[in-house]
Write a protein that holds these residues in place. Structure first.
Motif, PDB file in Angstrom:
ATOM      1  N   ASP A  97      10.357  24.350   2.041  1.00  0.00           N
ATOM      2  CA  ASP A  97      10.244  23.297   3.056  1.00  0.00           C
ATOM      3  C   ASP A  97      11.568  23.127   3.782  1.00  0.00           C
ATOM      4  N   GLU A  98      11.478  22.811   5.038  1.00  0.00           N
ATOM      5  CA  GLU A  98      12.686  22.633   5.856  1.00  0.00           C
ATOM      6  C   GLU A  98      13.651  21.636   5.233  1.00  0.00           C
TER       7      GLU A  98
ATOM      8  N   ARG B 222      15.482  23.262   2.349  1.00  0.00           N
ATOM      9  CA  ARG B 222      16.449  24.264   2.801  1.00  0.00           C
ATOM     10  C   ARG B 222      17.762  23.638   3.257  1.00  0.00           C
ATOM     11  N   HIS B 223      17.685  22.453   3.833  1.00  0.00           N
ATOM     12  CA  HIS B 223      18.894  21.834   4.401  1.00  0.00           C
ATOM     13  C   HIS B 223      19.443  20.705   3.534  1.00  0.00           C
TER      14      HIS B 223
ATOM     15  N   TRP C 171      20.136  30.519   9.939  1.00  0.00           N
ATOM     16  CA  TRP C 171      20.322  29.469   8.927  1.00  0.00           C
ATOM     17  C   TRP C 171      21.723  29.507   8.324  1.00  0.00           C
TER      18      TRP C 171
END
Length: 511
Positions: free
Chosen positions: A263-264, A267-268, A296
Motif C-alpha cells: 500500500d502507498e 511504502r512511505h 521511489w
C-alpha cells in the motif's frame, strides 16, 4: 592491506559483522574470527586438508558465516546447499561434490536423517545436535587460534536446477594463497558500487545462493556490517533499512515487484534516506518496475549481470539506465560477444547468444558435456542467455535460450511477455512457457498467479488478453492463460520454469 574479517577482528573486534533481521542477534568481528578459527581447526581435526570439500546445509543463520570463513581460511572448498531440497537432492549434491562432511541445523532433522540413511558413511554435524552430531560442542573443543597452514579456499555452488539437474560450478583455488588477498568482487564492490568500511548492507535473500553469499562475504572483507533477513518480507525490509540506517542493499526483480505492491501508505511510512545504493541482478527487471523503483528511491539503483560461473560481469548506473531503459550495462569483467548459432560474432544491434571472452575460467563439476556446451569454438563462455549490444556496447538481455518458444517457426522469448503481465495490478506473478501444440509446434501459455486468487477465471483471462493486445504482436500473444495460487519459485526469485514446461508436456502426451 588484508581484505579478511580476521583483520577487522584485530582492529575493531566489537564491531557488528552480522545483525540478524528478525532475532536481532549480533555477531561481532571478534566473535566471527574466533568461531571461524575453531571451524578451521575442526576441519583439520576431521582430516579435511587443502582442496577437500565440505557441505553446509543451512537457512539464513549467523553460524553459517563462521563456517564459510572457517572453510575459506582452511583452503577448503565449501558447498552451500538449500535446506528446502529433498533428501535425494541433498544426497546427490553431497556425493557429486565429494564432500567429506555435512554440517547443518538439527531443525532439519527429518531431511538430515534421510540423507544419513542414503549416505551412512558420511559424517554429519548439526547445530543443536546431540552426541557425535553436536556442532557447538565440537567447535567448543577446538582452539580459537588460526591453524598453522592457512590458505585461501573457495566456494563451489550448485545451480538451482531450473533447466535440469543441478551442477556445481568449479573454479580453481585462488592463485594467491593469502586468505586476505583481494578479489575481483572486492574491487567491483568498492569501485562501481561504493561499498566501504562503514557500509551497512541489507541482504534479503537466501545465503545458499551465489550472489547473497558472495556479496555478504565481500562486505566482511571490506569491514562493513551485514543485516541479514531470515526470510524476505517487503515491509520488514523497509523497517530494517530505517532501523539500522542501511546504506547498501541487494535485490532481485521479484523483491521490487513485492515492494511496489505494498500500500502507498506503507511504502512511505519508513525513512529510507540512508540508502545510497540498491544493487539488483539475477534476472532482467521489467522496465516499468525499475522505473517505479527509481521514482521511489531515487537514482540509487545499480544493476549488474553475472552468474555463479564468474565468467563476466556487466554494470549500469541509474543515470545510464534512464538513457537506455532495459540495458544491464557494459562489461566490467571480460569482453561481451554476441554470437549466432555457429558461434560467430554478429554485428551490434543483432540478437544472439551472449558470450564472454577473457574473464575467469570455470567448469561444471563432473559434467564435461555441459562445460563444452557453455564454451564455443573461440573459447568464449556463455550462461545461456540471449541478447544484443547497442552501438556503445550496452547489453540488453532478451531471455534464456533454453526458454525460447518456437511457434509456427517463429522464435518467441517469454521474458518480454512476462515483463508486461507482471505490471498488471491484478497479477502477483507470472510465467510464460511453450506448451506442445499439434499445429504450431508450441503455443504460448501464460501461467498467472493473481493478486487475489478469487479473481482467477475466464473474466480475468479475457481482461489480461485485452490489456496485452495493443502491446504485443499477434504471434506473441498467449493462446492460453491458466491460473495458479503460487508459482514454483526459489526464495531468490528464480523461477523453476522447467517444472511447468514438463507438466504441460506430460499433459499433452497423456491426451
Amino acid at each position: 592491506m588484508s581484505f579478511h574479517p580476521s583483520a577487522h577482528a584485530r582492529t575493531n573486534p566489537d564491531k557488528p559483522a552480522v545483525i540478524m533481521g528478525s532475532s536481532g542477534e549480533v555477531v561481532t568481528y571478534g566473535e566471527l574470527d574466533a568461531a571461524s578459527n575453531r571451524f578451521a581447526q575442526l576441519l583439520r581435526a576431521r582430516g579435511l586438508q587443502i582442496g577437500d570439500t565440505v557441505a553446509l546445509c543451512f537457512d539464513n543463520n549467523p553460524v553459517f558465516f563462521a563456517l564459510c570463513w572457517g572453510a575459506q581460511r582452511a583452503g577448503v572448498i565449501y558447498v552451500a546447499i538449500s535446506s528446502r531440497l529433498t533428501p535425494p537432492e541433498v544426497a546427490y549434491i553431497v556425493q557429486d561434490s565429494g564432500s567429506r562432511l555435512l554440517v547443518s541445523n538439527n531443525a532439519f532433522a527429518p531431511l538430515l536423517d534421510a540423507v544419513a540413511q542414503a549416505l551412512p558413511d558420511l559424517p554429519q554435524l548439526r547445530l543443536d545436535g546431540t552426541g557425535d552430531h553436536d556442532l557447538i560442542a565440537a567447535l567448543a573443543a577446538m582452539p580459537a587460534e588460526p591453524i598453522g597452514d592457512e590458505r585461501a579456499g573457495i566456494d563451489m555452488l550448485y545451480s538451482s536446477g531450473t533447466t535440469g539437474k543441478p551442477k556445481g560450478v568449479r573454479v580453481p583455488l585462488p592463485e594467491d594463497p593469502a586468505i586476505g588477498a583481494p578479489n575481483g568482487l572486492v574491487d567491483i564492490a568498492r569501485g562501481a558500487f561504493g561499498f566501504h568500511a562503514d557500509t551497512v548492507y541489507l541482504s534479503p535473500a537466501p545465503l545458499y545462493h551465489a550472489a547473497p553469499l558472495r556479496w555478504c562475504l565481500t562486505v566482511h572483507r571490506i569491514g562493513g556490517t551485514v543485516v541479514c533477513m531470515e526470510k524476505f518480507d517487503p515491509e520488514h525490509a523497509l523497517q530494517l533499512i530505517e532501523r539500522y540506517r542501511v546504506t547498501e542493499s541487494q535485490w532481485v526483480p521479484t523483491h521490487f515487484v513485492r515492494l511496489l505492491k505494498l500500500d502507498e501508505a506503507v511504502r512511505h511510512r519508513y525513512d529510507l534516506s540512508s540508502l545510497a545504493c540498491a544493487v539488483h541482478a539475477a534476472a532482467p527487471c521489467p522496465v516499468p518496475v525499475k522505473q517505479a523503483m527509481i521514482e521511489w528511491w531515487g537514482p540509487i539503483l545499480r544493476e549488474y549481470y553475472a552468474g555463479t560461473e564468474g565468467n563476466g560481469f556487466t554494470f549500469i548506473s541509474s543515470q545510464e539506465w534512464l538513457q537506455r531503459p532495459g540495458s544491464v550495462g557494459r562489461a566490467l569483467l571480460g569482453t561481451i560477444r554476441i554470437c549466432d548459432e555457429a558461434g560467430d560474432e554478429v554485428p551490434r544491434g543483432i540478437e544472439g547468444q551472449v558470450f564472454f571472452e577473457g574473464a575467469s575460467t570455470f567448469s561444471y563439476h563432473n559434467d564435461p558435456e555441459k562445460t563444452r556446451d557453455a564454451t564455443n569454438k573461440h573459447g568464449w563462455t556463455s550462461l545461456g542467455d540471449v541478447g544484443r549490444q547497442d552501438e556503445d556496447g550496452y547489453l540488453f538481455l532478451t531471455d534464456r535460450k533454453s526458454f525460447m518458444i518456437i511457434s509456427g517457426g517463429v522464435n518467441i522469448y517469454p521474458q518480454e511477455i512476462e515483463n508486461l503481465l507482471v505490471t498488471h495490478p491484478k497479477v502477483a506473478d507470472v510465467a510464460v512457457i511453450g506448451a506442445p501444440d499439434a499445429d504450431m509446434g508450441e503455443r504460448v501459455v501464460a501461467v498467472v498467479q493473481p493478486a487475489d486468487f478469487a479473481m482467477a477465471g475466464p473474466a480475468l483471462a479475457a481482461e489480461l488478453t485485452e490489456w496485452l493486445s495493443p502491446q504485443l504482436s499477434r504471434v506473441k500473444m498467449p493462446r492460453q492463460i491458466d491460473f495458479r495460487a503460487e508459482l514454483p519459485r526459489e526464495p531468490t526469485g528464480k523461477l523453476f520454469k522447467r517444472l511447468l514446461r514438463d507438466e504441460y508436456k506430460t499433459a499433452a502426451t497423456a491426451v
